[in-house]
Enzyme design. Structure first.
Site, PDB file in Angstrom:
ATOM      1  N   ARG A 278       2.586 124.682 100.957  1.00  0.00           N
ATOM      2  CA  ARG A 278       2.922 123.299 100.607  1.00  0.00           C
ATOM      3  C   ARG A 278       2.309 122.340 101.629  1.00  0.00           C
ATOM      4  NH1 ARG A 278       7.527 121.626 103.658  1.00  0.00           N
ATOM      5  NH2 ARG A 278       8.392 123.323 104.903  1.00  0.00           N
TER       6      ARG A 278
ATOM      7  N   ILE B 182       0.356 119.925 104.027  1.00  0.00           N
ATOM      8  CA  ILE B 182      -0.952 119.972 104.676  1.00  0.00           C
ATOM      9  C   ILE B 182      -1.558 121.371 104.584  1.00  0.00           C
ATOM     10  CG2 ILE B 182      -2.108 119.827 106.910  1.00  0.00           C
ATOM     11  CD1 ILE B 182      -0.173 117.514 107.594  1.00  0.00           C
TER      12      ILE B 182
ATOM     13  N   GLY C 167       4.885 125.538 110.850  1.00  0.00           N
ATOM     14  CA  GLY C 167       5.702 124.854 111.850  1.00  0.00           C
ATOM     15  C   GLY C 167       7.013 124.374 111.264  1.00  0.00           C
TER      16      GLY C 167
ATOM     17  N   TYR D  81       9.891 119.379 119.283  1.00  0.00           N
ATOM     18  CA  TYR D  81       8.689 119.371 118.441  1.00  0.00           C
ATOM     19  C   TYR D  81       7.475 118.855 119.216  1.00  0.00           C
ATOM     20  CZ  TYR D  81       5.786 118.471 114.309  1.00  0.00           C
ATOM     21  OH  TYR D  81       4.769 118.456 113.375  1.00  0.00           O
TER      22      TYR D  81
ATOM     23  N   LYS E 192       4.014 120.939 120.087  1.00  0.00           N
ATOM     24  CA  LYS E 192       2.709 120.496 119.614  1.00  0.00           C
ATOM     25  C   LYS E 192       1.785 120.112 120.776  1.00  0.00           C
ATOM     26  CE  LYS E 192       3.362 120.979 115.193  1.00  0.00           C
ATOM     27  NZ  LYS E 192       2.571 121.970 114.428  1.00  0.00           N
TER      28      LYS E 192
ATOM     29  N   ILE F  16       1.454 111.639 107.295  1.00  0.00           N
ATOM     30  CA  ILE F  16       0.698 112.103 106.143  1.00  0.00           C
ATOM     31  C   ILE F  16       1.622 112.125 104.912  1.00  0.00           C
ATOM     32  CG2 ILE F  16      -0.678 114.005 105.205  1.00  0.00           C
ATOM     33  CD1 ILE F  16      -1.923 112.633 107.667  1.00  0.00           C
TER      34      ILE F  16
END
Length: 252
Positions: free
Chosen positions: A30, A32, A95, A158, A162, A191
């Site tokens: 799903r 990206i 992620g 998070y 990253k 996004i």
């Protein structure tokens, strides 16, 4: 000073540009990840997608894998290698988030995000590198986020996971570069995905107002950057962090 047109010994051997490559995209069912998998499929590559519950794009090999389990990662690679050959392009996209303010963040909130997003990518890159070193070529692309350098309240875990990917990529770029293996980071901003589509219109407008280009990005725009990094035009790009964020994080 004149430039020599001869190929130096340090230049990589020619990579196949027309033959289908073995591509592995994690979390490709799903958002990206799916757009990335579909972009490689459109190029004619042999694409495998890891999911935890199924739903890979049509034409992709659907492999069940939990990236927090080292044995599961090894088994997934074995399945992909048996079907498509050694992985030549790895896109570590899987992620999770577990957002809350620092003082409310539990040990599990921290550990689960770090183990999936950062340690999971370490496991994937380590396993992929074995085959790439034998091939003497390969592309490792880690999907980070604009928050890695910009920061975000409620996302200490998070953002840390990253940001860690940048250090991983740049270290691997130095370790593996002599074998024509590049390692790069793509850092998307806001996004358009199912997650952002569920946000109230006012909140989406607030996000867009912070972005110099004035809109949210499309998953296909991230996918285009990834396929470029995996292609022959980016053979001399390694250790880079490429933002796909409409200018939101520039200067960071």
């Amino acid at each position: 000073m004149s430039q020599s047109t001869q190929t130096s010994p340090s230049q990589p051997s020619s990579e196949p540009t027309s033959e289908p490559r073995s591509v592995l995209v994690t979390g490709g069912n799903r958002g990206i990840g799916r757009a990335i998998a579909e972009a490689f499929l459109a190029q004619g590559d042999k694409v495998a997608v890891t999911t935890r519950s199924g739903g890979a794009p049509e034409g992709a090999l659907d492999v069940r894998c939990d990236v927090t389990d080292a044995a599961a990662v090894d088994a997934a690679f074995a399945e992909v290698e048996a079907a498509h050959g050694p992985v030549e392009v790895l896109v570590a996209n899987a992620g999770i988030t577990s957002d809350t303010l620092l003082l409310r963040m539990s040990e599990d909130d921290w550990t689960s995000v770090i183990d999936t997003n950062l340690t999971g990518s370490f496991r994937l890159a380590k396993r992929a590198a074995k085959g790439m070193l034998r091939l003497r070529r390969g592309r490792i692309i880690l999907i980070s986020s604009v928050v890695a350098t910009l920061g975000s309240p409620g996302q200490v875990n998070y953002a840390a996971s990253k940001a860690g990917l940048i250090g991983v990529a740049r270290s691997l770029a130095r370790e593996l570069g002599s074998r024509s293996i590049t390692t790069n980071v793509v850092a998307p901003g806001f996004i358009e995905t199912d997650m952002t589509a569920s946000l109230p219109a006012e909140q989406q407008a607030e996000y867009a107002a912070r972005i110099p280009l004035g809109r949210l990005g499309a998953a296909e725009e991230v996918a285009g950057t990834v396929t470029w990094l995996a292609g022959p035009a980016a053979a001399y790009v390694t250790g880079a962090v490429i933002p796909v964020d409409g200018g939101l994080g520039m200067g960071h």
